[in-house]
Write an enzyme that holds these catalytic residues in place. Structure first.
Site, PDB file in Angstrom:
ATOM      1  N   SER A 172      35.433  19.902  50.371  1.00 54.82           N
ATOM      2  CA  SER A 172      34.484  19.438  51.500  1.00 54.82           C
ATOM      3  C   SER A 172      35.137  19.818  52.844  1.00 54.82           C
ATOM      4  CB  SER A 172      34.435  17.958  51.476  1.00 54.82           C
ATOM      5  OG  SER A 172      33.688  17.535  52.213  1.00 54.82           O
ATOM      6  N   ASP A 273      23.917  19.933  46.645  1.00 57.27           N
ATOM      7  CA  ASP A 273      24.519  19.302  47.954  1.00 57.27           C
ATOM      8  C   ASP A 273      23.640  19.133  49.241  1.00 57.27           C
ATOM      9  OD1 ASP A 273      26.545  18.946  49.915  1.00 57.27           O
ATOM     10  OD2 ASP A 273      28.049  20.275  48.903  1.00 57.27           O
TER      11      ASP A 273
END
Length: 336
Positions: A172, A273
């Site tokens: 991330s 995502d």
């Protein structure tokens, strides 16, 4: 009379900010997942084939803590082990490398990839806005160089680490650090350390304008639009937007990619995502700049799915996709 401090803002159960500037990172979300955000003490004895310990890395008079993961030697380990520098995620605002969610994944990475994992405790926003975390990440690389030159004593790395095969990996927001630290590394002499590869996993690459995937993809426990907007607002330099080079390295405000000296890159993307579209923009921009970049997509998965221990244990598809991700990273390391 003591005046009670007032809540100014909070982020999806992860973080509260008060009017006196204090920050509370006590988990206030569902109790059943609290264990994933709790620290795991280091253990120098091997448990399930991996030992861990915390060290203080000093560079330039300052120091920061680092969690090391060391795989137990096997008969096949007849050479020194690659070194995997891991930058944790959390929107630059939360999480630490000793949290259970990282412990359970990076012990697996150490064991499966036969690598020594070096995971720094990064300074976090809003107390320390960017580029503080990037500085910590690069200082970790400089500390590694000092160890390689025997300027800093660290026996696990000195005895077992291959300083010619150092890889950067990050989850991330840690994926943003992978790009930034790799770019810095390309502009300096790190001998005898060689950055052999960079592995951004579901990096937080975004733009000011909402992408289609941000509008259409499902939000997950590890990434909501609230988290995305508020964390970056707290972390980026004051006055900056998401078009800042740290969050949009493929944008017009960033240094041209073709001018950066970058190692081979394995970009890992989750198909579902929220920020998939802008991650793919980065991939296309890297290809256009003639960079050595490979793409791995986890089908049907959401952001940082492999950190969710409950899902990994209960859903065979999530478990299989986690295995596939680790296997692909292992292949990349062995190739370089």
């Amino acid at each position: 009379m003591v005046q009670e401090k007032k809540l100014v803002d909070e982020v999806s159960g992860w973080l509260k900010i008060y009017d006196d500037g204090s920050v509370d990172r006590t988990w206030t979300g569902p109790a059943q997942i609290k264990f994933m955000a709790e620290p795991v003490p280091p253990h120098e004895q091997f448990i399930d084939g991996v030992a861990t310990r915390d060290v203080v890395a000093t560079h330039g008079g300052s120091g920061h803590r680092i969690r090391l993961y060391m795989p137990e030697k096997t008969p096949e380990d007849n050479h020194k082990l690659p070194i995997l520098i891991h930058f944790h995620g959390g929107g630059f605002c939360i999480s630490e490398p000793d949290w259970f969610m990282y412990y359970q994944v990076y012990t697996r990475f150490a064991r499966s990839t036969r690598s020594i994992v070096v995971s720094p405790f990064l300074r976090r926003a809003p107390e320390h806005r960017l580029p503080a975390a990037i500085d910590d990440g690069f200082d970790t690389l400089l500390w590694l160089q000092s160890v390689a030159r025997s300027g800093s004593r660290e026996p696990w790395l000195e005895q077992h680490g291959d300083f010619d095969r150092v890889f950067l990996i990050g989850d991330s927001s840690g994926g943003n650090l992978v790009h930034e630290v790799a770019a810095r590394a390309g502009s300096v002499n790190l001998e005898p350390v060689r950055v052999a590869g960079a592995i951004p996993v579901h990096p937080g690459f975004v733009r000011s304008d909402r992408s289609r995937s941000e509008r259409d993809m499902p939000q997950s426990p590890f990434l909501t639009l609230d988290m995305l907007d508020k964390f970056l607002g707290l972390a980026l330099p004051v006055g900056a937007t998401k078009d800042h080079p740290i969050t949009c390295p493929m944008g017009a405000a960033a240094p041209p990619l073709d001018g950066l000296k970058l190692p081979p890159v394995l970009l890992c993307v989750a198909e579902m995502d929220l920020i998939r579209d802008t991650e793919m923009e980065y991939y296309e921009a890297m290809k256009k700049a003639n960079k050595d970049v490979e793409l791995f997509v986890s089908k049907g998965m959401t952001h940082s799915f492999y950190l969710n221990k409950i899902a990994v244990d209960m859903d065979s598809n999530v478990s299989d996709q986690t295995d596939a991700l680790i296997c692909r990273v292992k292949e990349f390391i062995e190739k370089h």
